[in-house]
Design a protein around this motif. Structure first.
Motif, PDB file in Angstrom:
ATOM      1  N   ASP A   9      30.449   7.199  -6.688  1.00  0.00           N
ATOM      2  CA  ASP A   9      29.184   7.895  -6.958  1.00  0.00           C
ATOM      3  C   ASP A   9      27.993   7.098  -6.445  1.00  0.00           C
ATOM      4  OD1 ASP A   9      30.398  10.120  -8.094  1.00  0.00           O
ATOM      5  OD2 ASP A   9      30.243   9.341 -10.136  1.00  0.00           O
ATOM      6  N   ASP A  10      28.033   5.771  -6.606  1.00  0.00           N
ATOM      7  CA  ASP A  10      26.959   4.924  -6.079  1.00  0.00           C
ATOM      8  C   ASP A  10      26.893   5.043  -4.557  1.00  0.00           C
ATOM      9  OD1 ASP A  10      26.243   3.823  -8.617  1.00  0.00           O
ATOM     10  OD2 ASP A  10      27.907   2.403  -8.445  1.00  0.00           O
ATOM     11  N   LEU A  11      28.047   4.970  -3.912  1.00  0.00           N
ATOM     12  CA  LEU A  11      28.089   5.077  -2.450  1.00  0.00           C
ATOM     13  C   LEU A  11      27.563   6.430  -1.994  1.00  0.00           C
ATOM     14  CD1 LEU A  11      28.831   4.007   0.343  1.00  0.00           C
ATOM     15  CD2 LEU A  11      31.172   4.824  -0.063  1.00  0.00           C
ATOM     16  N   LYS A  12      27.993   7.498  -2.643  1.00  0.00           N
ATOM     17  CA  LYS A  12      27.520   8.837  -2.281  1.00  0.00           C
ATOM     18  C   LYS A  12      26.007   8.935  -2.408  1.00  0.00           C
ATOM     19  CE  LYS A  12      31.610  11.549  -3.530  1.00  0.00           C
ATOM     20  NZ  LYS A  12      32.128  12.603  -4.422  1.00  0.00           N
ATOM     21  N   ARG A  13      25.479   8.450  -3.512  1.00  0.00           N
ATOM     22  CA  ARG A  13      24.031   8.514  -3.747  1.00  0.00           C
ATOM     23  C   ARG A  13      23.264   7.779  -2.661  1.00  0.00           C
ATOM     24  NH1 ARG A  13      21.058   4.708  -5.709  1.00  0.00           N
ATOM     25  NH2 ARG A  13      22.785   3.604  -6.712  1.00  0.00           N
ATOM     26  N   ILE A  14      23.717   6.572  -2.336  1.00  0.00           N
ATOM     27  CA  ILE A  14      23.007   5.758  -1.353  1.00  0.00           C
ATOM     28  C   ILE A  14      23.154   6.345   0.046  1.00  0.00           C
ATOM     29  CG2 ILE A  14      22.931   3.475  -0.268  1.00  0.00           C
ATOM     30  CD1 ILE A  14      23.630   2.357  -3.104  1.00  0.00           C
ATOM     31  N   LEU A  15      24.330   6.865   0.386  1.00  0.00           N
ATOM     32  CA  LEU A  15      24.510   7.523   1.680  1.00  0.00           C
ATOM     33  C   LEU A  15      23.567   8.715   1.816  1.00  0.00           C
ATOM     34  CD1 LEU A  15      28.379   7.534   2.210  1.00  0.00           C
ATOM     35  CD2 LEU A  15      26.696   6.661   3.833  1.00  0.00           C
ATOM     36  N   LEU A  16      23.486   9.526   0.780  1.00  0.00           N
ATOM     37  CA  LEU A  16      22.626  10.706   0.823  1.00  0.00           C
ATOM     38  C   LEU A  16      21.148  10.330   0.885  1.00  0.00           C
ATOM     39  CD1 LEU A  16      24.535  12.967  -1.712  1.00  0.00           C
ATOM     40  CD2 LEU A  16      24.354  13.291   0.762  1.00  0.00           C
ATOM     41  N   GLU A  17      20.742   9.315   0.131  1.00  0.00           N
ATOM     42  CA  GLU A  17      19.349   8.862   0.169  1.00  0.00           C
ATOM     43  C   GLU A  17      18.978   8.360   1.557  1.00  0.00           C
ATOM     44  OE1 GLU A  17      19.101   5.842  -2.830  1.00  0.00           O
ATOM     45  OE2 GLU A  17      19.067   7.295  -4.478  1.00  0.00           O
ATOM     46  N   GLY A  18      19.876   7.610   2.162  1.00  0.00           N
ATOM     47  CA  GLY A  18      19.587   7.018   3.464  1.00  0.00           C
ATOM     48  C   GLY A  18      19.652   7.989   4.613  1.00  0.00           C
ATOM     49  N   SER A  19      20.501   9.004   4.501  1.00  0.00           N
ATOM     50  CA  SER A  19      20.686   9.924   5.620  1.00  0.00           C
ATOM     51  C   SER A  19      19.753  11.116   5.551  1.00  0.00           C
ATOM     52  CB  SER A  19      22.129  10.426   5.649  1.00  0.00           C
ATOM     53  OG  SER A  19      22.371  11.284   4.549  1.00  0.00           O
ATOM     54  N   GLY A  20      19.233  11.395   4.375  1.00  0.00           N
ATOM     55  CA  GLY A  20      18.390  12.565   4.222  1.00  0.00           C
ATOM     56  C   GLY A  20      19.178  13.859   4.321  1.00  0.00           C
ATOM     57  N   ALA A  21      20.511  13.757   4.237  1.00  0.00           N
ATOM     58  CA  ALA A  21      21.375  14.932   4.331  1.00  0.00           C
ATOM     59  C   ALA A  21      21.249  15.771   3.068  1.00  0.00           C
ATOM     60  CB  ALA A  21      22.825  14.496   4.528  1.00  0.00           C
ATOM     61  N   PRO A  22      21.527  17.056   3.181  1.00  0.00           N
ATOM     62  CA  PRO A  22      21.509  17.910   1.980  1.00  0.00           C
ATOM     63  C   PRO A  22      22.465  17.377   0.922  1.00  0.00           C
ATOM     64  CG  PRO A  22      21.794  19.225   3.960  1.00  0.00           C
ATOM     65  CD  PRO A  22      21.880  17.776   4.376  1.00  0.00           C
ATOM     66  N   GLU A  23      22.171  17.623  -0.321  1.00  0.00           N
ATOM     67  CA  GLU A  23      22.984  17.143  -1.442  1.00  0.00           C
ATOM     68  C   GLU A  23      24.459  17.452  -1.229  1.00  0.00           C
ATOM     69  OE1 GLU A  23      23.580  15.145  -4.927  1.00  0.00           O
ATOM     70  OE2 GLU A  23      21.654  15.439  -3.969  1.00  0.00           O
ATOM     71  N   LEU A  44      25.150   3.835  12.373  1.00  0.00           N
ATOM     72  CA  LEU A  44      23.743   3.669  11.983  1.00  0.00           C
ATOM     73  C   LEU A  44      23.524   4.049  10.524  1.00  0.00           C
ATOM     74  CD1 LEU A  44      21.854   4.960  15.137  1.00  0.00           C
ATOM     75  CD2 LEU A  44      22.170   2.603  14.383  1.00  0.00           C
ATOM     76  N   ALA A  45      24.176   5.112  10.087  1.00  0.00           N
ATOM     77  CA  ALA A  45      24.080   5.513   8.680  1.00  0.00           C
ATOM     78  C   ALA A  45      24.669   4.440   7.775  1.00  0.00           C
ATOM     79  CB  ALA A  45      24.783   6.845   8.457  1.00  0.00           C
ATOM     80  N   LEU A  46      25.751   3.822   8.224  1.00  0.00           N
ATOM     81  CA  LEU A  46      26.378   2.775   7.419  1.00  0.00           C
ATOM     82  C   LEU A  46      25.549   1.495   7.401  1.00  0.00           C
ATOM     83  CD1 LEU A  46      30.127   3.334   8.292  1.00  0.00           C
ATOM     84  CD2 LEU A  46      28.860   4.082   6.276  1.00  0.00           C
TER      85      LEU A  46
END
Length: 88
Positions: A9-23, A44-46
């Motif tokens: 869940d932490d990884l998902k949250r941070i990936l989404l925050e950084g990528s600006g991808a839809p929820e 780059l996302a990583l």
């Protein structure tokens, strides 16, 4: 802020925050062993994710984490390893 655990869940949250991808974009279901490229995240996302984790958790990740941790499971294990060392 320093924390002692890092979850999917932490990884998902941070990936989404950084990528600006839809929820939930590409991160729904059982993705632990799915390659990041298969769920839409490139190096780059990583790198951005690693930077955010370093700031939020107060750790320094090896550059190899981005290159070698090609799945969420491997990435979580690498971050957890750094948190364990930092806590010792």
């Amino acid at each position: 802020m320093s924390r002692s655990t890092f979850t999917l869940d932490d990884l998902k949250r941070i990936l989404l925050e950084g990528s600006g991808a839809p929820e939930g974009d590409g991160l729904d279901g059982d993705v632990l062993d799915t390659e990041f490229t298969d769920i839409g995240y490139d190096s780059l996302a990583l790198l951005e994710t690693s930077s955010r984790i370093e700031r939020e958790y107060g750790i320094e990740l090896d550059e190899s984490v981005v290159g070698e941790a090609t799945t969420p499971r491997a990435f979580i294990a690498a971050v957890t390893g750094h948190l364990t060392v930092a806590a010792a």
